[in-house]
Design a protein around this motif. Structure first.
Motif, PDB file in Angstrom:
ATOM      1  N   ILE A  58       0.828  -1.201   0.000  1.00 40.76           N
ATOM      2  CA  ILE A  58       0.000   0.000   0.000  1.00 40.76           C
ATOM      3  C   ILE A  58       0.865   1.256   0.000  1.00 40.76           C
ATOM      4  O   ILE A  58       1.741   1.432   0.850  1.00 40.76           O
ATOM      5  N   ILE A  59       0.605   2.145  -0.953  1.00 46.57           N
ATOM      6  CA  ILE A  59       1.261   3.443  -1.031  1.00 46.57           C
ATOM      7  C   ILE A  59       0.375   4.529  -0.429  1.00 46.57           C
ATOM      8  O   ILE A  59       0.844   5.428   0.260  1.00 46.57           O
ATOM      9  N   ASP A  60      -0.927   4.439  -0.676  1.00 44.58           N
ATOM     10  CA  ASP A  60      -1.843   5.466  -0.187  1.00 44.58           C
ATOM     11  C   ASP A  60      -3.257   4.901  -0.171  1.00 44.58           C
ATOM     12  O   ASP A  60      -3.596   3.993  -0.941  1.00 44.58           O
ATOM     13  N   VAL A  61      -4.074   5.448   0.735  1.00 45.48           N
ATOM     14  CA  VAL A  61      -5.500   5.117   0.819  1.00 45.48           C
ATOM     15  C   VAL A  61      -6.256   6.413   1.079  1.00 45.48           C
ATOM     16  O   VAL A  61      -5.846   7.222   1.912  1.00 45.48           O
ATOM     17  N   THR A  62      -7.345   6.603   0.366  1.00 51.76           N
ATOM     18  CA  THR A  62      -8.128   7.829   0.546  1.00 51.76           C
ATOM     19  C   THR A  62      -9.252   7.613   1.556  1.00 51.76           C
ATOM     20  O   THR A  62      -9.638   6.477   1.851  1.00 51.76           O
ATOM     21  N   ASP A  63      -9.800   8.700   2.052  1.00 55.01           N
ATOM     22  CA  ASP A  63     -11.072   8.655   2.758  1.00 55.01           C
ATOM     23  C   ASP A  63     -12.180   8.397   1.739  1.00 55.01           C
ATOM     24  O   ASP A  63     -12.001   8.643   0.540  1.00 55.01           O
ATOM     25  N   PRO A  64     -13.343   7.915   2.167  1.00 51.66           N
ATOM     26  CA  PRO A  64     -14.451   7.740   1.225  1.00 51.66           C
ATOM     27  C   PRO A  64     -14.784   9.052   0.509  1.00 51.66           C
ATOM     28  O   PRO A  64     -14.904  10.107   1.127  1.00 51.66           O
ATOM     29  N   GLY A  65     -14.884   8.974  -0.810  1.00 54.82           N
ATOM     30  CA  GLY A  65     -15.235  10.142  -1.601  1.00 54.82           C
ATOM     31  C   GLY A  65     -14.109  11.112  -1.871  1.00 54.82           C
ATOM     32  O   GLY A  65     -14.300  12.114  -2.578  1.00 54.82           O
ATOM     33  N   GLN A  66     -12.923  10.831  -1.364  1.00 51.13           N
ATOM     34  CA  GLN A  66     -11.770  11.725  -1.556  1.00 51.13           C
ATOM     35  C   GLN A  66     -11.109  11.392  -2.890  1.00 51.13           C
ATOM     36  O   GLN A  66     -10.576  10.313  -3.085  1.00 51.13           O
ATOM     37  N   THR A  67     -11.127  12.314  -3.825  1.00 54.37           N
ATOM     38  CA  THR A  67     -10.626  12.040  -5.180  1.00 54.37           C
ATOM     39  C   THR A  67      -9.145  12.353  -5.355  1.00 54.37           C
ATOM     40  O   THR A  67      -8.537  11.911  -6.323  1.00 54.37           O
ATOM     41  N   ALA A  68      -8.548  13.111  -4.428  1.00 56.16           N
ATOM     42  CA  ALA A  68      -7.125  13.430  -4.496  1.00 56.16           C
ATOM     43  C   ALA A  68      -6.372  12.576  -3.485  1.00 56.16           C
ATOM     44  O   ALA A  68      -6.549  12.747  -2.268  1.00 56.16           O
ATOM     45  N   PRO A  69      -5.521  11.643  -3.914  1.00 53.32           N
ATOM     46  CA  PRO A  69      -4.755  10.832  -2.971  1.00 53.32           C
ATOM     47  C   PRO A  69      -3.889  11.720  -2.070  1.00 53.32           C
ATOM     48  O   PRO A  69      -3.054  12.472  -2.577  1.00 53.32           O
ATOM     49  N   PRO A  70      -4.061  11.659  -0.747  1.00 53.50           N
ATOM     50  CA  PRO A  70      -3.432  12.651   0.130  1.00 53.50           C
ATOM     51  C   PRO A  70      -1.911  12.636   0.143  1.00 53.50           C
ATOM     52  O   PRO A  70      -1.286  13.686   0.269  1.00 53.50           O
ATOM     53  N   GLN A  71      -1.289  11.464  -0.002  1.00 55.05           N
ATOM     54  CA  GLN A  71       0.169  11.378  -0.037  1.00 55.05           C
ATOM     55  C   GLN A  71       0.709  11.276  -1.456  1.00 55.05           C
ATOM     56  O   GLN A  71       1.746  11.853  -1.769  1.00 55.05           O
ATOM     57  N   ALA A  72       0.000  10.552  -2.298  1.00 52.93           N
ATOM     58  CA  ALA A  72       0.539  10.206  -3.616  1.00 52.93           C
ATOM     59  C   ALA A  72       0.222  11.220  -4.701  1.00 52.93           C
ATOM     60  O   ALA A  72       0.845  11.197  -5.765  1.00 52.93           O
ATOM     61  N   GLY A  73      -0.739  12.111  -4.452  1.00 53.84           N
ATOM     62  CA  GLY A  73      -1.085  13.095  -5.470  1.00 53.84           C
ATOM     63  C   GLY A  73      -2.096  14.097  -4.968  1.00 53.84           C
ATOM     64  O   GLY A  73      -3.247  14.102  -5.433  1.00 53.84           O
ATOM     65  N   PRO A  74      -1.726  14.966  -4.027  1.00 54.60           N
ATOM     66  CA  PRO A  74      -2.684  15.914  -3.454  1.00 54.60           C
ATOM     67  C   PRO A  74      -3.318  16.857  -4.475  1.00 54.60           C
ATOM     68  O   PRO A  74      -4.403  17.385  -4.226  1.00 54.60           O
ATOM     69  N   GLN A  75      -2.655  17.063  -5.621  1.00 56.08           N
ATOM     70  CA  GLN A  75      -3.220  17.918  -6.671  1.00 56.08           C
ATOM     71  C   GLN A  75      -3.829  17.102  -7.816  1.00 56.08           C
ATOM     72  O   GLN A  75      -4.245  17.658  -8.834  1.00 56.08           O
ATOM     73  N   ALA A  76      -3.887  15.783  -7.647  1.00 55.51           N
ATOM     74  CA  ALA A  76      -4.408  14.915  -8.700  1.00 55.51           C
ATOM     75  C   ALA A  76      -5.898  14.655  -8.494  1.00 55.51           C
ATOM     76  O   ALA A  76      -6.479  15.015  -7.467  1.00 55.51           O
TER      77      ALA A  76
END
Length: 263
Positions: A58-76
């Motif tokens: 696992i590299i990153d996991v989002t909260d439900p409904g979160q479209t920007a991966p918080p560690q792997a791509g905050p602007q994605a």
């Protein structure tokens, strides 16, 4: 594309300018497999990844409904920034799409799982060939007879990717990739493919058939397509994944992955 920044690559993917496999682009940055599924299935899948870290780091996991991966791509935006997605309903592949805007739901959790494309630059820097990049093809991938550890509704066989090289190069590649634990680490098998259930090396399950030269042997790494086998067996109502070889490119550097800074 190779010399563009990660945000420029995201933009190109969203515009539809890049729909090919992502191996060899964005050198120096980590790439990931993608699994997006409803919150109700997320805990079982998280447990499956924890119990099977080599194919599912696992590299990153989002909260439900979160479209920007918080560690792997905050602007994605995970809905647009993968070149090609697969949609599974009740375990069956329904279709491949270039955007999931109309399919993504607010209760969905995104898992980003380490990818062996991340360590390929390190291999090439020491002169170890990466044949599918040389040939402009997708990496060959195979379903094996190696079983994963089950968790909740998820279980199934391990998928591997393969890169041919000489025995000496394989030894060096194993040493280098062992340092990329978050990108599948060292090979799971070197040599005779029949020992892991692959009867014909030219008959791939995903990707493109390999070009193996005289004096080379196949070297197999655990592959992040493994979850797609578990998802197919579990038959959840809806799952979105990347299409094999078409990864999410992160803003995390290869060096961060190499040093496992994401633990």
């Amino acid at each position: 594309m190779k010399n563009k920044s990660v945000p420029e690559i995201w933009d190109a993917i969203k515009r539809g300018d890049w729909r090919k496999p992502t191996s060899g682009i964005a050198p120096g940055f980590a790439q990931t497999n993608v699994v997006i599924l409803p919150k109700e299935d997320a805990f079982d899948f998280l447990l499956f990844c924890i119990r099977n870290e080599q194919p599912c780091p696992i590299i990153d996991v989002t909260d439900p409904g979160q479209t920007a991966p918080p560690q792997a791509g905050p602007q994605a935006d995970i809905r647009y920034h993968v070149p090609k997605y697969r949609i599974y309903r009740y375990g069956e592949l329904e279709k491949e799409v270039e955007s999931i805007e109309d399919i993504y739901k607010d209760d969905m959790v995104t898992f980003l799982i380490g990818c062996s494309f991340t360590f390929e630059e390190a291999l090439m820097q020491v002169g170890i060939p990466v044949r599918h990049i040389e040939e402009g093809r997708n990496v060959p991938m195979y379903i094996t007879n190696i079983e994963t550890s089950p968790a909740g509704i998820f279980s199934g066989p391990m998928v591997v990717s393969m890169r041919p090289m000489t025995p000496k190069q394989a030894e060096e590649a194993a040493r280098i990739t062992a340092g990329f634990r978050k990108a599948h680490g060292a090979p799971v098998h070197i040599g005779d493919p029949t020992k892991i259930g692959i009867e014909d090396i030219q008959k791939v399950d995903f990707g493109d058939a390999p070009v193996i030269k005289e004096g080379e042997i196949p070297v197999f790494w655990a592959c992040g397509v493994t979850p797609q086998m578990a998802l197919k067996k579990a038959k959840p109502e809806l799952v979105i994944t990347h299409s094999p070889g078409h990864m999410f490119i992160t803003s995390i550097t290869e060096e961060e992955i190499r040093n496992a800074h994401l633990d």
